[in-house]
Design a protein around this motif. Structure first.
Motif, PDB file in Angstrom:
ATOM      1  N   THR A 129       1.114  -1.514   0.003  1.00  0.00           N
ATOM      2  CA  THR A 129      -0.165  -0.033   0.286  1.00  0.00           C
ATOM      3  C   THR A 129       0.778   1.424  -0.501  1.00  0.00           C
ATOM      4  O   THR A 129       0.255   2.487  -0.768  1.00  0.00           O
ATOM      5  CB  THR A 129      -0.686  -0.420   1.609  1.00  0.00           C
ATOM      6  N   ARG A 130       2.403   1.496   0.695  1.00  0.00           N
ATOM      7  CA  ARG A 130       2.531   2.538   0.767  1.00  0.00           C
ATOM      8  C   ARG A 130       3.468   2.396  -0.303  1.00  0.00           C
ATOM      9  O   ARG A 130       3.254   3.880  -1.307  1.00  0.00           O
ATOM     10  CB  ARG A 130       3.967   2.200   1.953  1.00  0.00           C
ATOM     11  N   GLN A 131       4.086   1.401  -1.252  1.00  0.00           N
ATOM     12  CA  GLN A 131       4.144   1.925  -2.307  1.00  0.00           C
ATOM     13  C   GLN A 131       3.456   2.416  -3.056  1.00  0.00           C
ATOM     14  O   GLN A 131       4.020   3.013  -4.621  1.00  0.00           O
ATOM     15  CB  GLN A 131       4.873   0.432  -2.985  1.00  0.00           C
ATOM     16  N   SER A 132       2.483   1.561  -3.784  1.00  0.00           N
ATOM     17  CA  SER A 132       1.280   2.248  -3.975  1.00  0.00           C
ATOM     18  C   SER A 132       0.703   2.966  -4.186  1.00  0.00           C
ATOM     19  O   SER A 132       0.749   3.988  -5.341  1.00  0.00           O
ATOM     20  CB  SER A 132       0.230   1.343  -4.542  1.00  0.00           C
ATOM     21  N   GLU A 133       0.857   4.278  -3.034  1.00  0.00           N
ATOM     22  CA  GLU A 133       0.168   5.323  -2.506  1.00  0.00           C
ATOM     23  C   GLU A 133       1.364   5.361  -3.085  1.00  0.00           C
ATOM     24  O   GLU A 133       0.688   7.495  -3.474  1.00  0.00           O
ATOM     25  CB  GLU A 133      -0.169   5.284  -0.617  1.00  0.00           C
ATOM     26  N   GLN A 134       2.322   5.977  -2.330  1.00  0.00           N
ATOM     27  CA  GLN A 134       3.819   6.879  -2.969  1.00  0.00           C
ATOM     28  C   GLN A 134       3.008   7.407  -4.319  1.00  0.00           C
ATOM     29  O   GLN A 134       3.592   8.022  -4.451  1.00  0.00           O
ATOM     30  CB  GLN A 134       5.361   6.004  -2.330  1.00  0.00           C
ATOM     31  N   ALA A 135       2.754   6.420  -5.382  1.00  0.00           N
ATOM     32  CA  ALA A 135       3.225   7.020  -6.845  1.00  0.00           C
ATOM     33  C   ALA A 135       1.837   7.621  -7.140  1.00  0.00           C
ATOM     34  O   ALA A 135       1.843   8.408  -8.943  1.00  0.00           O
ATOM     35  CB  ALA A 135       2.583   5.357  -7.253  1.00  0.00           C
ATOM     36  N   THR A 136       0.593   7.421  -6.137  1.00  0.00           N
ATOM     37  CA  THR A 136       0.036   8.675  -7.065  1.00  0.00           C
ATOM     38  C   THR A 136       0.246   9.946  -6.759  1.00  0.00           C
ATOM     39  O   THR A 136      -0.423  10.546  -7.297  1.00  0.00           O
ATOM     40  CB  THR A 136      -1.756   7.556  -6.176  1.00  0.00           C
ATOM     41  N   ALA A 137       0.105  10.195  -5.380  1.00  0.00           N
ATOM     42  CA  ALA A 137       1.130  11.242  -5.177  1.00  0.00           C
ATOM     43  C   ALA A 137       0.073  12.434  -4.341  1.00  0.00           C
ATOM     44  O   ALA A 137       0.025  13.383  -4.641  1.00  0.00           O
ATOM     45  CB  ALA A 137       2.086  12.603  -6.719  1.00  0.00           C
ATOM     46  N   GLN A 138      -0.748  11.666  -4.103  1.00  0.00           N
ATOM     47  CA  GLN A 138      -1.589  12.283  -3.395  1.00  0.00           C
ATOM     48  C   GLN A 138      -1.951  11.825  -1.826  1.00  0.00           C
ATOM     49  O   GLN A 138      -1.296  10.996  -1.341  1.00  0.00           O
ATOM     50  CB  GLN A 138      -3.110  12.131  -3.491  1.00  0.00           C
ATOM     51  N   ALA A 139      -1.896  13.456  -1.253  1.00  0.00           N
ATOM     52  CA  ALA A 139      -2.037  12.758   0.498  1.00  0.00           C
ATOM     53  C   ALA A 139      -3.429  13.516   0.588  1.00  0.00           C
ATOM     54  O   ALA A 139      -4.233  14.816  -0.062  1.00  0.00           O
ATOM     55  CB  ALA A 139      -1.141  14.490   0.880  1.00  0.00           C
ATOM     56  N   PRO A 140      -3.865  13.814   2.208  1.00  0.00           N
ATOM     57  CA  PRO A 140      -2.738  12.320   2.880  1.00  0.00           C
ATOM     58  C   PRO A 140      -3.366  11.050   1.669  1.00  0.00           C
ATOM     59  O   PRO A 140      -4.021  10.588   1.931  1.00  0.00           O
ATOM     60  CB  PRO A 140      -3.877  11.918   4.330  1.00  0.00           C
ATOM     61  N   PRO A 141      -1.950   9.986   1.677  1.00  0.00           N
ATOM     62  CA  PRO A 141      -2.190   8.516   1.438  1.00  0.00           C
ATOM     63  C   PRO A 141      -2.809   7.656   2.057  1.00  0.00           C
ATOM     64  O   PRO A 141      -3.044   7.676   3.520  1.00  0.00           O
ATOM     65  CB  PRO A 141      -0.511   7.621   1.517  1.00  0.00           C
ATOM     66  N   TRP A 142      -3.885   6.934   1.325  1.00  0.00           N
ATOM     67  CA  TRP A 142      -5.129   5.814   2.821  1.00  0.00           C
ATOM     68  C   TRP A 142      -3.474   4.776   3.032  1.00  0.00           C
ATOM     69  O   TRP A 142      -2.303   4.477   2.033  1.00  0.00           O
ATOM     70  CB  TRP A 142      -5.438   5.472   1.683  1.00  0.00           C
ATOM     71  N   GLN A 143      -3.891   4.440   4.091  1.00  0.00           N
ATOM     72  CA  GLN A 143      -3.775   3.483   4.418  1.00  0.00           C
ATOM     73  C   GLN A 143      -4.014   2.356   5.345  1.00  0.00           C
ATOM     74  O   GLN A 143      -4.957   2.729   5.394  1.00  0.00           O
ATOM     75  CB  GLN A 143      -1.987   3.946   5.962  1.00  0.00           C
ATOM     76  N   VAL A 144      -3.181   1.125   5.273  1.00  0.00           N
ATOM     77  CA  VAL A 144      -4.239   0.193   5.496  1.00  0.00           C
ATOM     78  C   VAL A 144      -5.435  -0.142   7.212  1.00  0.00           C
ATOM     79  O   VAL A 144      -6.032   0.044   7.112  1.00  0.00           O
ATOM     80  CB  VAL A 144      -3.517  -1.093   5.873  1.00  0.00           C
ATOM     81  N   ALA A 145      -4.220   0.572   7.730  1.00  0.00           N
ATOM     82  CA  ALA A 145      -5.133   1.187   9.702  1.00  0.00           C
ATOM     83  C   ALA A 145      -6.282   2.110   9.238  1.00  0.00           C
ATOM     84  O   ALA A 145      -7.086   2.404  10.187  1.00  0.00           O
ATOM     85  CB  ALA A 145      -3.952   2.016   9.819  1.00  0.00           C
ATOM     86  N   ASP A 146      -6.776   2.614   8.090  1.00  0.00           N
ATOM     87  CA  ASP A 146      -7.759   3.933   7.778  1.00  0.00           C
ATOM     88  C   ASP A 146      -8.684   2.751   7.589  1.00  0.00           C
ATOM     89  O   ASP A 146     -10.188   3.312   7.800  1.00  0.00           O
ATOM     90  CB  ASP A 146      -7.262   3.873   6.105  1.00  0.00           C
ATOM     91  N   ALA A 147      -8.738   0.878   7.518  1.00  0.00           N
ATOM     92  CA  ALA A 147      -9.948   0.333   6.977  1.00  0.00           C
ATOM     93  C   ALA A 147     -10.182  -0.427   8.235  1.00  0.00           C
ATOM     94  O   ALA A 147      -9.494  -0.159   9.149  1.00  0.00           O
ATOM     95  CB  ALA A 147      -9.858  -1.045   6.145  1.00  0.00           C
ATOM     96  N   PRO A 148     -11.623  -0.474   8.730  1.00  0.00           N
ATOM     97  CA  PRO A 148     -11.863  -1.162   9.966  1.00  0.00           C
ATOM     98  C   PRO A 148     -11.592  -2.666  10.083  1.00  0.00           C
ATOM     99  O   PRO A 148     -10.805  -3.363   9.660  1.00  0.00           O
ATOM    100  CB  PRO A 148     -13.520  -1.171   9.920  1.00  0.00           C
ATOM    101  N   THR A 149     -10.846  -2.806  11.575  1.00  0.00           N
ATOM    102  CA  THR A 149      -9.965  -3.560  12.094  1.00  0.00           C
ATOM    103  C   THR A 149     -10.527  -4.888  11.559  1.00  0.00           C
ATOM    104  O   THR A 149      -9.974  -5.968  11.116  1.00  0.00           O
ATOM    105  CB  THR A 149      -9.331  -3.358  13.702  1.00  0.00           C
ATOM    106  N   ASP A 150     -11.888  -5.227  11.660  1.00  0.00           N
ATOM    107  CA  ASP A 150     -12.457  -6.733  12.021  1.00  0.00           C
ATOM    108  C   ASP A 150     -12.683  -6.779   9.933  1.00  0.00           C
ATOM    109  O   ASP A 150     -12.554  -7.933   9.546  1.00  0.00           O
ATOM    110  CB  ASP A 150     -14.476  -6.809  12.021  1.00  0.00           C
TER     111      ASP A 150
END
Length: 212
Positions: A129-150
């Motif tokens: 995710t970090r690698q892919s989001e970095q390529a979009t050059a958008q801020a803030p980047p999405w991260q896995v922790a943004d999704a619900p844990t379950d």
């Protein structure tokens, strides 16, 4: 792959950089059922092993790697572009020119392994995710922790990780290195006038082969 000497790229740092930039590749295996390929985004761990290690994941129901034991090939196809004879100075002089196609490609070979423990899968998804989001050059980047844990836990249960320690690697930079400087300049300038990203990338790569 067939690679004339002029087109060989063997510098590991250059090959790693290309794999990271391309990121999306094809994992190819051969077994009793024939040849099979799965198209995947990869993450490279350059310090794991002498040549680095590739990581990816597939759906748990995709048993491609499990069914095909033995060596696999991860192929990364970089920018590529058609070059018309109109791009070569000789076309207007003697006419003895034909079309060609320039491109960049990396092949990495190794025996893949699978893993399914949640901690390792989560780490892989974080890196991908970090690698892919970095390529979009958008801020803030999405991260896995943004999704619900379950929800993340359910997604982890639906995938299988793939680890491919690289045992052999080869690169082909077909950029006209077997032609004269005038030919490379002419073709690169012809490509630079096109608007598509691949033509622009190959034009820049061709220019980089010409000593200042």
């Amino acid at each position: 792959m067939y690679t004339p000497r002029a087109f060989v790229e063997s510098r590991l740092s250059v090959l790693h950089a290309a794999m990271r930039e391309i990121a999306f590749g094809a994992l190819v295996t051969a077994g009793e059922g024939g040849i099979e390929a799965t198209h995947l985004p990869f993450v490279l761990a350059p310090q794991e092993g002498s040549l680095g290690t590739l990581y990816a994941h597939v759906a748990r129901v995709n048993d491609h790697v499990v069914r095909h034991a033995g060596e696999a090939l991860a192929m990364f196809a970089g920018p590529h572009a058609y070059i018309s004879p109109n791009g070569y100075p000789g076309k207007s002089v003697h006419g003895r020119e034909v079309p060609t196609w320039n491109y960049i490609a990396v092949h990495a070979y190794g025996v893949p392994e699978t893993f399914n423990d949640p901690g390792s899968l989560l780490d892989l998804l974080d890196r991908l995710t970090r690698q892919s989001e970095q390529a979009t050059a958008q801020a803030p980047p999405w991260q896995v922790a943004d999704a619900p844990t379950d929800y993340v836990a359910s997604m982890l249960g639906a995938i299988v990780g793939i680890r491919l320690p690289i045992a052999r690697i080869e690169g082909k930079w077909k950029l006209g290195q077997n032609r004269s400087v005038d030919d490379r300049l002419g073709a690169a300038e012809w490509l630079a006038r096109r608007r598509d990203d691949d033509a622009q990338a190959i034009a820049r790569a061709m220019m980089s082969t010409i000593a200042p």
